[in-house]
Design an enzyme around this catalytic site. Sequence first.
Site, short mmCIF file in Angstrom:
data_model
loop_
_atom_site.label_atom_id
_atom_site.label_comp_id
_atom_site.label_asym_id
_atom_site.label_seq_id
_atom_site.Cartn_x
_atom_site.Cartn_y
_atom_site.Cartn_z
N GLU A 49 43.59 72.31 -88.14
CA GLU A 49 44.08 73.32 -87.21
C GLU A 49 45.39 73.88 -87.76
OE1 GLU A 49 42.21 71.44 -83.09
OE2 GLU A 49 44.39 71.45 -83.38
N ASP A 60 53.70 73.35 -76.07
CA ASP A 60 54.21 72.51 -77.15
C ASP A 60 55.58 71.93 -76.83
OD1 ASP A 60 52.13 72.74 -79.25
OD2 ASP A 60 52.59 74.87 -79.07
N TYR A 175 38.58 70.41 -77.20
CA TYR A 175 39.83 69.70 -77.46
C TYR A 175 40.30 69.13 -76.13
CZ TYR A 175 44.66 69.18 -79.29
OH TYR A 175 45.88 68.72 -79.70
#
Length: 272
Positions: A49, A60, A175
């Site tokens: 990725e 994040d 994911y």
Amino acid sequence: MSRISGVFAALRAAGRKAFIPYITAGDPDPETTLAVLDALVENGADIIELGIPFSDPMADGPVIQLACERALARGMTLTGVLEIAQQFRARHADTPLVLMGYLNPLERMGYAKFAERAAAAGVDGVLVVDMPPEEAPDLRRELSERSLDLVFLLAPTTTDERARRIAGQASGYLYYVSLRGVTGAGNLQVDEVAARLDGLRRLTDLPIGVGFGISDADSARAVAAVSDGVVIGSALVQRIADSVAAGESPAMVIGEFAHGVRAALDGPGGDA
């Protein structure tokens, strides 16, 4: 069959699990990114990725936020990411490459143009963190027409009904976010992940990779025992920053780390 589906099929046939590392493109510069990508392939990465730097990476934690800031400060753009992808593909014909990022840069480029350029660069899939399935049909259509997979995130709080809907639009793999929080957060509970994946597998046949909170070989081995693959991002990105600060080779440092993770996934007790 896409490169991503082919890799998961081969791993499943061999009784192995996918190692899916993440790094931020252009951190600290494109040349280092390419060298690190080479090291990851050489040391057992199955799918990679590649992060598209963004000014407001809301999912994040500080490690990847800082990596985005460094890359953007050096002038990295979505076009630059695609150029890195093209150079990667010229070096590595078989390893799937997934671009991971946020919606704004894709919208600015335009879905059709982005999909066309991504396909031409040899990209295999795209994961857009802040794109809900309700907003995905246009991008999904453009990607699908060019045989690119659209990967979606599933969270611990995702209901079964919504998970089924998301899985119906996804391709390549899903994911699963292993914890409530941002990338790099702690408190990984493998038993909770195992229970949730057991339920999700009743809803979809897609492979499920697990990320967020996996920081070393031991946690990778534990999560691989209950999933189809593990995603490691912040631990790699931090090592790149630390090696640059120490005057060491990021590619060498990352290669050694990746080698250890691959060995843990394949070794005794890894259920791989």
